[in-house]
Design an enzyme around this catalytic site. Structure first.
Site, PDB file in Angstrom:
ATOM      1  N   LYS A  92       0.836  -1.212   0.000  1.00 28.07           N
ATOM      2  CA  LYS A  92       0.000   0.000   0.000  1.00 28.07           C
ATOM      3  C   LYS A  92       0.868   1.257   0.000  1.00 28.07           C
ATOM      4  O   LYS A  92       0.639   2.178  -0.787  1.00 28.07           O
ATOM      5  CB  LYS A  92      -0.887  -0.012   1.258  1.00 28.07           C
ATOM      6  N   ASN A  93       1.860   1.281   0.903  1.00 30.03           N
ATOM      7  CA  ASN A  93       2.612   2.516   1.081  1.00 30.03           C
ATOM      8  C   ASN A  93       3.641   2.763  -0.020  1.00 30.03           C
ATOM      9  O   ASN A  93       4.310   3.797  -0.019  1.00 30.03           O
ATOM     10  CB  ASN A  93       3.266   2.533   2.471  1.00 30.03           C
ATOM     11  N   CYS A  95      -4.975  12.304  13.559  1.00 30.24           N
ATOM     12  CA  CYS A  95      -5.416  10.948  13.253  1.00 30.24           C
ATOM     13  C   CYS A  95      -5.662  10.247  14.571  1.00 30.24           C
ATOM     14  O   CYS A  95      -5.509  10.838  15.633  1.00 30.24           O
ATOM     15  CB  CYS A  95      -4.418  10.227  12.370  1.00 30.24           C
ATOM     16  N   ARG A 113       0.142  14.186  14.024  1.00 28.56           N
ATOM     17  CA  ARG A 113       0.765  13.920  12.719  1.00 28.56           C
ATOM     18  C   ARG A 113       0.827  15.175  11.828  1.00 28.56           C
ATOM     19  O   ARG A 113       0.083  15.292  10.848  1.00 28.56           O
ATOM     20  CB  ARG A 113       0.052  12.770  12.009  1.00 28.56           C
ATOM     21  N   ASP A 115       4.745   0.410  12.202  1.00 22.53           N
ATOM     22  CA  ASP A 115       3.538  -0.241  11.670  1.00 22.53           C
ATOM     23  C   ASP A 115       3.440  -1.711  12.070  1.00 22.53           C
ATOM     24  O   ASP A 115       2.461  -2.385  11.705  1.00 22.53           O
ATOM     25  CB  ASP A 115       3.497  -0.126  10.135  1.00 22.53           C
ATOM     26  N   ARG A 138      -8.525  -0.926   4.807  1.00 25.31           N
ATOM     27  CA  ARG A 138      -7.638   0.124   4.278  1.00 25.31           C
ATOM     28  C   ARG A 138      -6.290  -0.456   3.891  1.00 25.31           C
ATOM     29  O   ARG A 138      -5.628   0.068   2.995  1.00 25.31           O
ATOM     30  CB  ARG A 138      -7.406   1.207   5.348  1.00 25.31           C
TER      31      ARG A 138
HETATM   32  N1  EPU Z   1       6.575  14.397  11.079  1.00 28.18           N
HETATM   33  C1  EPU Z   1       6.634  15.722  11.408  1.00 28.18           C
HETATM   34  N2  EPU Z   1       6.317  16.648  10.450  1.00 28.18           N
HETATM   35  C2  EPU Z   1       5.952  16.276   9.186  1.00 28.18           C
HETATM   36  C3  EPU Z   1       5.904  14.916   8.854  1.00 28.18           C
HETATM   37  C4  EPU Z   1       6.215  13.994   9.829  1.00 28.18           C
HETATM   38  O1  EPU Z   1       6.959  16.085  12.536  1.00 28.18           O
HETATM   39  O2  EPU Z   1       5.690  17.171   8.367  1.00 28.18           O
HETATM   40  C5  EPU Z   1       6.916  13.383  12.096  1.00 28.18           C
HETATM   41  C6  EPU Z   1       5.737  12.492  12.441  1.00 28.18           C
HETATM   42  O3  EPU Z   1       4.897  13.091  13.405  1.00 28.18           O
HETATM   43  C7  EPU Z   1       6.418  11.235  12.931  1.00 28.18           C
HETATM   44  C8  EPU Z   1       7.669  11.169  12.063  1.00 28.18           C
HETATM   45  O4  EPU Z   1       7.834  12.480  11.526  1.00 28.18           O
HETATM   46  O5  EPU Z   1       6.795  11.368  14.261  1.00 28.18           O
HETATM   47  C9  EPU Z   1       7.614  10.187  10.916  1.00 28.18           C
HETATM   48  O6  EPU Z   1       6.387  10.326  10.198  1.00 28.18           O
HETATM   49  P1  EPU Z   1       6.321  10.102   8.622  1.00 28.18           P
HETATM   50  O7  EPU Z   1       6.123  11.414   7.969  1.00 28.18           O
HETATM   51  O8  EPU Z   1       7.481   9.280   8.201  1.00 28.18           O
HETATM   52  O9  EPU Z   1       4.973   9.272   8.472  1.00 28.18           O
HETATM   53  P2  EPU Z   1       3.960   9.309   7.257  1.00 28.18           P
HETATM   54  O10 EPU Z   1       4.672   9.566   5.998  1.00 28.18           O
HETATM   55  O11 EPU Z   1       2.813  10.202   7.619  1.00 28.18           O
HETATM   56  C10 EPU Z   1       4.195   6.789   6.694  1.00 28.18           C
HETATM   57  C11 EPU Z   1       3.273   5.618   6.520  1.00 28.18           C
HETATM   58  C12 EPU Z   1       2.732   5.214   7.877  1.00 28.18           C
HETATM   59  C13 EPU Z   1       3.904   4.890   8.802  1.00 28.18           C
HETATM   60  C14 EPU Z   1       4.885   6.062   8.865  1.00 28.18           C
HETATM   61  C15 EPU Z   1       6.140   5.735   9.651  1.00 28.18           C
HETATM   62  C16 EPU Z   1       2.352   5.944   4.302  1.00 28.18           C
HETATM   63  C17 EPU Z   1       1.186   6.295   3.474  1.00 28.18           C
HETATM   64  N3  EPU Z   1       2.177   6.007   5.631  1.00 28.18           N
HETATM   65  O12 EPU Z   1       3.418   7.827   7.267  1.00 28.18           O
HETATM   66  O13 EPU Z   1       1.949   4.047   7.647  1.00 28.18           O
HETATM   67  O14 EPU Z   1       3.421   4.614  10.087  1.00 28.18           O
HETATM   68  O15 EPU Z   1       5.283   6.426   7.530  1.00 28.18           O
HETATM   69  O16 EPU Z   1       6.824   4.677   9.072  1.00 28.18           O
HETATM   70  O17 EPU Z   1       3.406   5.606   3.785  1.00 28.18           O
HETATM   71  C18 EPU Z   1       0.182   2.543   8.030  1.00 28.18           C
HETATM   72  O18 EPU Z   1       0.423   2.024   6.929  1.00 28.18           O
HETATM   73  O19 EPU Z   1      -0.568   2.012   8.884  1.00 28.18           O
HETATM   74  C19 EPU Z   1       0.799   3.834   8.358  1.00 28.18           C
HETATM   75  C20 EPU Z   1       0.296   4.640   9.256  1.00 28.18           C
END
Ligand code: EPU
Length: 437
Positions: free
Chosen positions: A22-23, A118, A123, A308, A400
């Protein structure tokens, strides 16, 4: 609405194939939006998030055709003419925010609903927005929407540092930077396989990204890209989830169409439970141990233990021969499944971002419900080993991100079925109807 009904106590035995990631599929679909032409994606999993994001792309004018039988998707982004992603779709799935990088990169403008919080916390998307600003975009907020505009001369390369490293921000800024003028340098970029596969796909489209899989990416902007032809790699989180299911039920399971190399440190940590693991080029065989050893983990960015998989690990550790801890350093409040596991008889105490798990506890089936995808699957895992019947409500969370979970677990011998039930006030469309929205 649908729920899953399980009768616990059976060992899982047999073979099951892992679906596409998915990701990774979501960034690949975004990459297809960067070109004038038809892109083709194979092995796209049949998941609610994929349908949701297809609808986000359609709103912009892209033509998206998905065949759930062959798992093939065609995206024709030639006629994109509406540069907006509405709240109704973005609120369902945060990754819809990727449309911002794609539209800004290709058309120099976008108006995309700001994702809210969320189930497990705020987030933020500040790193995405700071990245776009560094590329020269003007970013403002209008009634809950992020409005982004490139200068008349277009986006230009910049040096950007992410703190902390973020999968989403790395993907989004890459989408905008590949077509920018000049060179962009991303420091402390995400190294997850999802990002690497996405970056490699962009390079096959004609982008010039170097350093993939390292914390520093250099992107030399190009004027245009070619349509994408890509195979979605196997889902590493689904793989890890079935490995845990096999170990918890003392089963013997072969996972096919897998990519063991994407498991990072998880593989060695998993072995510490006493499970026997054989690894082939595209399969993994797991034999659950007689006695599960307690193994404390701490989540980290790749190749560390993935956040995850921490909810699933927590469920497994309730069955370990001793106490353990699960610490989430990525998301500090991702423990919504714990109160539900307690209702099944688990003994877990959450202090800050750490769960202290008492092992081994006897789990007893109950009606349970979590508010997020990975939390929900941890309840299914608990139900597999619980005494009696477990009803996992609100299966739409599972839909999802887990393709045909009950079908795959049934094929491995679990007693699990999907049933409909009435829950006042929440409307969730079946996948096919959602697609037609
Ligand atoms: N963060 C910030 N600011 C930002 C973006 C992120 O502070 O602008 C922080 C977040 O709060 C967190 C850390 O950075 O503490 C890492 O978050 P990241 O941005 O890497 O997460 P994401 O891109 O929103 C993806 C996956 C998630 C997975 C996370 C961590 C996708 C679509 N989602 O989320 O997957 O938990 O990386 O590996 O790729 C899931 O599949 O169940 C899921 C939630």
């Amino acid at each position: 609405m649908d729920k899953l009904v399980l009768l616990g106590g059976r060992s899982l035995e047999g073979e099951v194939a892992i679906s596409g990631s998915k990701n990774t599929a979501l960034p690949l679909m975004s990459a297809a939006m960067l070109v004038d032409g038809v892109s083709t994606l194979y092995n796209v999993p049949r998941l609610r998030d994929i349908y949701t994001y297809s609808n986000v792309l359609r709103v912009t004018g892209a033509h998206v055709h998905y065949d759930p039988e062959t798992r093939t998707m065609h995206i024709d982004a030639s006629r994109v003419g509406h540069f907006e992603a509405p709240y109704e779709l973005v609120k369902k799935m945060r990754a819809s925010f990727y449309i911002l990088g794609a539209l800004l990169g290709r058309f120099g403008r976008a108006r995309v609903s700001l994702p809210g919080g969320c189930a497990w916390g705020p987030r933020p998307v500040n790193l995405h927005l700071e990245g776009f600003r560094a590329l020269g975009a003007e970013i403002s907020l209008d009634r809950g929407y992020v409005v982004a505009r490139a200068p008349a001369s277009g986006l230009r390369g910049a040096r950007i540092r992410f703190e902390p490293p973020s999968v989403g921000a790395t993907v989004n800024v890459l989408l905008a930077a590949v077509l920018a003028r000049g060179t962009t340098r991303l420091e402390n970029a995400a190294m997850e396989p999802d990002v690497v596969c996405f970056g490699e796909a962009l390079n096959r489209m004609g982008a010039r990204i170097s350093g993939l899989g390292t914390p520093v990416l250099e992107i030399e902007g190009v004027p245009e890209l070619q349509p994408l032809l890509a195979h979605t790699p196997p889902d590493r989180i689904e793989l890890g989830t079935y490995m845990i299911a096999a170990a918890m039920t003392r089963g013997r399971v072969r996972l096919l169409q897998a990519e063991p190399a994407h498991l990072g440190d998880f593989l060695e940590i998993f072995r510490q439970t006493g499970a026997r693991v054989e690894v082939g080029p595209d399969w993994i065989y797991v034999e659950g141990p007689e006695v599960i050893q307690p193994v404390s983990i701490q989540t980290a960015v790749y190749p560390g233990f993935p956040t995850d998989l921490q909810a699933q690990w927590t469920a497994m550790m309730t069955q370990a021969d001793g106490d353990s801890t699960v610490t989430d350093t990525i998301y500090f409040d991702r423990f919504k499944h714990v109160p539900e596991l307690l209702r099944m008889g688990a003994q877990i105490e959450v202090v800050g971002n750490r769960a202290h798990i008492r092992g081994r506890t006897r789990l007893i089936g109950a009606q349970v419900m979590s508010t997020d995808l990975r939390g929900s699957v941890s309840l299914v895992l608990a139900g597999l080993v619980a005494e009696g019947r477990t009803d996992v409500l609100r299966v739409y969370h599972l839909d999802r991100g887990y393709e045909a979970l009950e079908v795959k677990l049934s094929a491995l011998g679990a007693d699990i079925r999907r049933e409909q039930y009435e829950e006042f006030g929440t409307v969730v469309l079946p996948l096919e109807e959602e697609e037609q929205m």
